[in-house]
Design a protein around this motif. Sequence first.
Motif, PDB file in Angstrom:
ATOM      1  N   SER A   1      44.432  35.425  39.162  1.00 14.86           N
ATOM      2  CA  SER A   1      43.765  34.204  39.346  1.00 14.86           C
ATOM      3  C   SER A   1      44.885  32.828  39.342  1.00 14.86           C
ATOM      4  CB  SER A   1      42.803  33.860  38.507  1.00 14.86           C
ATOM      5  OG  SER A   1      41.723  34.818  38.793  1.00 14.86           O
TER       6      SER A   1
ATOM      7  N   ARG B   1      30.895  41.835  46.971  1.00 13.73           N
ATOM      8  CA  ARG B   1      30.805  40.889  47.632  1.00 13.73           C
ATOM      9  C   ARG B   1      31.328  40.684  48.964  1.00 13.73           C
ATOM     10  NH1 ARG B   1      31.243  38.327  42.231  1.00 13.73           N
ATOM     11  NH2 ARG B   1      29.049  37.867  41.638  1.00 13.73           N
TER      12      ARG B   1
ATOM     13  N   LYS C   1      34.492  38.234  49.263  1.00  8.30           N
ATOM     14  CA  LYS C   1      34.209  36.774  48.916  1.00  8.30           C
ATOM     15  C   LYS C   1      34.467  36.673  47.399  1.00  8.30           C
ATOM     16  CE  LYS C   1      31.041  33.116  49.126  1.00  8.30           C
ATOM     17  NZ  LYS C   1      30.827  32.702  47.628  1.00  8.30           N
ATOM     18  N   LEU C   2      35.476  35.773  47.003  1.00  9.52           N
ATOM     19  CA  LEU C   2      35.884  35.719  45.626  1.00  9.52           C
ATOM     20  C   LEU C   2      34.797  34.606  45.198  1.00  9.52           C
ATOM     21  CD1 LEU C   2      39.672  35.430  45.122  1.00  9.52           C
ATOM     22  CD2 LEU C   2      37.964  37.187  44.041  1.00  9.52           C
ATOM     23  N   GLU C   3      34.417  34.737  43.811  1.00  8.76           N
ATOM     24  CA  GLU C   3      33.702  33.717  43.301  1.00  8.76           C
ATOM     25  C   GLU C   3      34.390  33.329  41.778  1.00  8.76           C
ATOM     26  OE1 GLU C   3      29.491  34.471  42.680  1.00  8.76           O
ATOM     27  OE2 GLU C   3      29.084  34.898  44.986  1.00  8.76           O
ATOM     28  N   ARG C   4      34.345  32.361  41.156  1.00 10.73           N
ATOM     29  CA  ARG C   4      34.791  31.968  40.201  1.00 10.73           C
ATOM     30  C   ARG C   4      34.078  32.381  38.976  1.00 10.73           C
ATOM     31  NH1 ARG C   4      38.729  27.152  38.615  1.00 10.73           N
ATOM     32  NH2 ARG C   4      39.149  27.514  36.733  1.00 10.73           N
ATOM     33  N   LEU C   5      34.750  32.967  38.093  1.00 12.52           N
ATOM     34  CA  LEU C   5      33.912  33.395  36.739  1.00 12.52           C
ATOM     35  C   LEU C   5      34.130  32.463  35.585  1.00 12.52           C
ATOM     36  CD1 LEU C   5      35.266  37.219  36.505  1.00 12.52           C
ATOM     37  CD2 LEU C   5      33.113  36.221  37.122  1.00 12.52           C
TER      38      LEU C   5
ATOM     39  N   LYS D   1      43.688  34.603  45.481  1.00 14.30           N
ATOM     40  CA  LYS D   1      44.063  33.666  44.376  1.00 14.30           C
ATOM     41  C   LYS D   1      45.242  34.100  43.276  1.00 14.30           C
ATOM     42  CE  LYS D   1      40.453  30.935  45.247  1.00 14.30           C
ATOM     43  NZ  LYS D   1      40.732  29.626  45.904  1.00 14.30           N
TER      44      LYS D   1
ATOM     45  N   TRP E   1      39.075  34.463  38.534  1.00 21.26           N
ATOM     46  CA  TRP E   1      38.068  34.763  39.711  1.00 21.26           C
ATOM     47  C   TRP E   1      37.589  36.153  39.689  1.00 21.26           C
ATOM     48  CZ3 TRP E   1      36.815  31.270  43.496  1.00 21.26           C
ATOM     49  CH2 TRP E   1      37.212  30.054  43.352  1.00 21.26           C
ATOM     50  N   ASP E   2      36.495  36.610  40.159  1.00 23.33           N
ATOM     51  CA  ASP E   2      35.722  37.686  40.164  1.00 23.33           C
ATOM     52  C   ASP E   2      36.224  38.638  41.015  1.00 23.33           C
ATOM     53  OD1 ASP E   2      34.098  39.794  39.333  1.00 23.33           O
ATOM     54  OD2 ASP E   2      32.431  38.955  39.885  1.00 23.33           O
TER      55      ASP E   2
END
Length: 129
Positions: A68, A121, A124-128, A84, A113-114
Amino acid sequence: MNPDIQAYNNALSSEDAAIGNLLAQEIDKHLPEAENKIWHAHPVWFLDGNPVAGYSKLKNCMRLLFWSGQSFDEPALQNEGTFKAAEMRYTDVAQVNAEELKRWLEKARDIQWDYKNLIKRKGKLERLK
Protein backbone atom coordinates in the motif's frame (compact mmCIF):
# COMPACT_ATOMS: atom_id res chain seq x y z
CA MET A 1 13.58 -15.23 12.19
CA ASN A 2 11.32 -17.56 10.24
CA PRO A 3 13.56 -20.48 9.11
CA ASP A 4 12.24 -20.27 5.53
CA ILE A 5 13.11 -16.57 5.36
CA GLN A 6 16.54 -17.29 6.84
CA ALA A 7 17.07 -19.96 4.17
CA TYR A 8 16.04 -17.42 1.49
CA ASN A 9 18.59 -14.92 2.82
CA ASN A 10 21.30 -17.59 3.15
CA ALA A 11 20.95 -18.38 -0.56
CA LEU A 12 21.80 -14.76 -1.48
CA SER A 13 25.23 -13.24 -2.04
CA SER A 14 26.83 -11.92 1.15
CA GLU A 15 25.93 -8.29 0.30
CA ASP A 16 22.32 -9.13 -0.52
CA ALA A 17 22.03 -11.44 2.52
CA ALA A 18 23.17 -8.59 4.77
CA ILE A 19 20.40 -6.39 3.33
CA GLY A 20 17.83 -9.18 3.61
CA ASN A 21 18.77 -10.02 7.20
CA LEU A 22 18.57 -6.36 8.24
CA LEU A 23 15.22 -5.87 6.52
CA ALA A 24 13.78 -9.04 8.10
CA GLN A 25 14.99 -8.02 11.58
CA GLU A 26 13.57 -4.51 11.26
CA ILE A 27 10.24 -5.68 9.86
CA ASP A 28 9.93 -8.27 12.66
CA LYS A 29 10.85 -5.61 15.23
CA HIS A 30 8.34 -3.01 14.04
CA LEU A 31 5.54 -5.37 12.95
CA PRO A 32 5.78 -8.05 15.67
CA GLU A 33 2.12 -9.01 15.19
CA ALA A 34 2.62 -9.75 11.47
CA GLU A 35 2.67 -13.27 10.11
CA ASN A 36 5.61 -13.85 7.78
CA LYS A 37 6.38 -16.52 5.24
CA ILE A 38 7.77 -17.14 1.79
CA TRP A 39 4.98 -16.13 -0.59
CA HIS A 40 5.41 -16.30 -4.37
CA ALA A 41 9.07 -17.23 -3.67
CA HIS A 42 9.83 -14.10 -1.55
CA PRO A 43 9.67 -13.10 2.14
CA VAL A 44 6.37 -11.31 2.85
CA TRP A 45 4.72 -10.02 6.05
CA PHE A 46 0.92 -10.08 6.48
CA LEU A 47 -1.49 -8.35 8.85
CA ASP A 48 -4.79 -10.23 9.14
CA GLY A 49 -3.97 -12.13 5.96
CA ASN A 50 -3.26 -8.97 3.96
CA PRO A 51 0.27 -8.54 2.53
CA VAL A 52 1.88 -5.32 3.77
CA ALA A 53 5.66 -5.59 3.28
CA GLY A 54 8.24 -7.86 1.74
CA TYR A 55 11.48 -7.97 -0.14
CA SER A 56 13.02 -9.78 -3.06
CA LYS A 57 16.23 -10.12 -5.02
CA LEU A 58 16.19 -8.37 -8.38
CA LYS A 59 18.95 -8.57 -10.97
CA ASN A 60 21.07 -5.75 -9.55
CA CYS A 61 19.54 -4.92 -6.17
CA MET A 62 17.30 -5.92 -3.29
CA ARG A 63 13.78 -4.52 -3.51
CA LEU A 64 11.74 -3.66 -0.42
CA LEU A 65 8.04 -3.54 -1.33
CA PHE A 66 5.07 -2.06 0.50
CA TRP A 67 1.78 -3.24 -0.98
CA SER A 68 0.00 0.00 0.00
CA GLY A 69 3.09 2.21 -0.26
CA GLN A 70 1.71 4.65 -2.85
CA SER A 71 -0.63 5.90 -0.12
CA PHE A 72 2.20 6.58 2.37
CA ASP A 73 3.05 10.06 1.00
CA GLU A 74 6.76 9.19 1.09
CA PRO A 75 8.74 10.70 -1.80
CA ALA A 76 11.63 8.24 -1.39
CA LEU A 77 9.37 5.31 -2.27
CA GLN A 78 8.89 4.69 -5.99
CA ASN A 79 5.56 3.52 -7.45
CA GLU A 80 5.55 -0.11 -8.51
CA GLY A 81 2.98 -1.86 -10.68
CA THR A 82 -0.59 -0.95 -11.48
CA PHE A 83 -2.08 -1.11 -7.98
CA LYS A 84 -0.96 0.75 -4.82
CA ALA A 85 2.50 -0.75 -4.24
CA ALA A 86 5.68 1.28 -3.79
CA GLU A 87 9.28 0.19 -3.44
CA MET A 88 12.78 1.10 -2.32
CA ARG A 89 15.82 -0.54 -3.90
CA TYR A 90 19.11 -1.21 -2.12
CA THR A 91 22.54 -2.25 -3.37
CA ASP A 92 24.35 -1.89 -0.03
CA VAL A 93 23.25 -2.51 3.55
CA ALA A 94 24.47 0.99 4.50
CA GLN A 95 21.69 2.45 2.32
CA VAL A 96 19.00 1.11 4.68
CA ASN A 97 17.90 4.03 6.86
CA ALA A 98 16.48 2.55 10.09
CA GLU A 99 14.38 5.62 11.00
CA GLU A 100 12.91 5.86 7.53
CA LEU A 101 12.17 2.13 7.50
CA LYS A 102 10.50 2.33 10.92
CA ARG A 103 8.24 5.16 9.67
CA TRP A 104 7.31 3.21 6.54
CA LEU A 105 6.49 0.10 8.60
CA GLU A 106 4.25 2.13 10.90
CA LYS A 107 2.44 3.40 7.82
CA ALA A 108 2.22 -0.17 6.49
CA ARG A 109 0.24 -1.04 9.62
CA ASP A 110 -1.95 2.08 9.51
CA ILE A 111 -2.58 2.41 5.76
CA GLN A 112 -3.77 -0.72 4.01
CA TRP A 113 -5.55 -1.58 0.80
CA ASP A 114 -7.36 -4.93 0.69
CA TYR A 115 -5.10 -7.16 -1.40
CA LYS A 116 -6.40 -10.27 0.36
CA ASN A 117 -9.74 -10.00 -1.47
CA LEU A 118 -8.44 -8.59 -4.77
CA ILE A 119 -9.45 -11.64 -6.82
CA LYS A 120 -12.84 -11.89 -5.12
CA ARG A 121 -13.47 -8.24 -6.02
CA LYS A 122 -12.36 -8.86 -9.61
CA GLY A 123 -9.24 -6.67 -9.40
CA LYS A 124 -10.84 -3.76 -7.55
CA LEU A 125 -8.88 -2.54 -4.52
CA GLU A 126 -10.68 -1.14 -1.49
CA ARG A 127 -9.07 0.77 1.34
CA LEU A 128 -9.07 -1.06 4.69
CA LYS A 129 -7.41 1.57 6.85
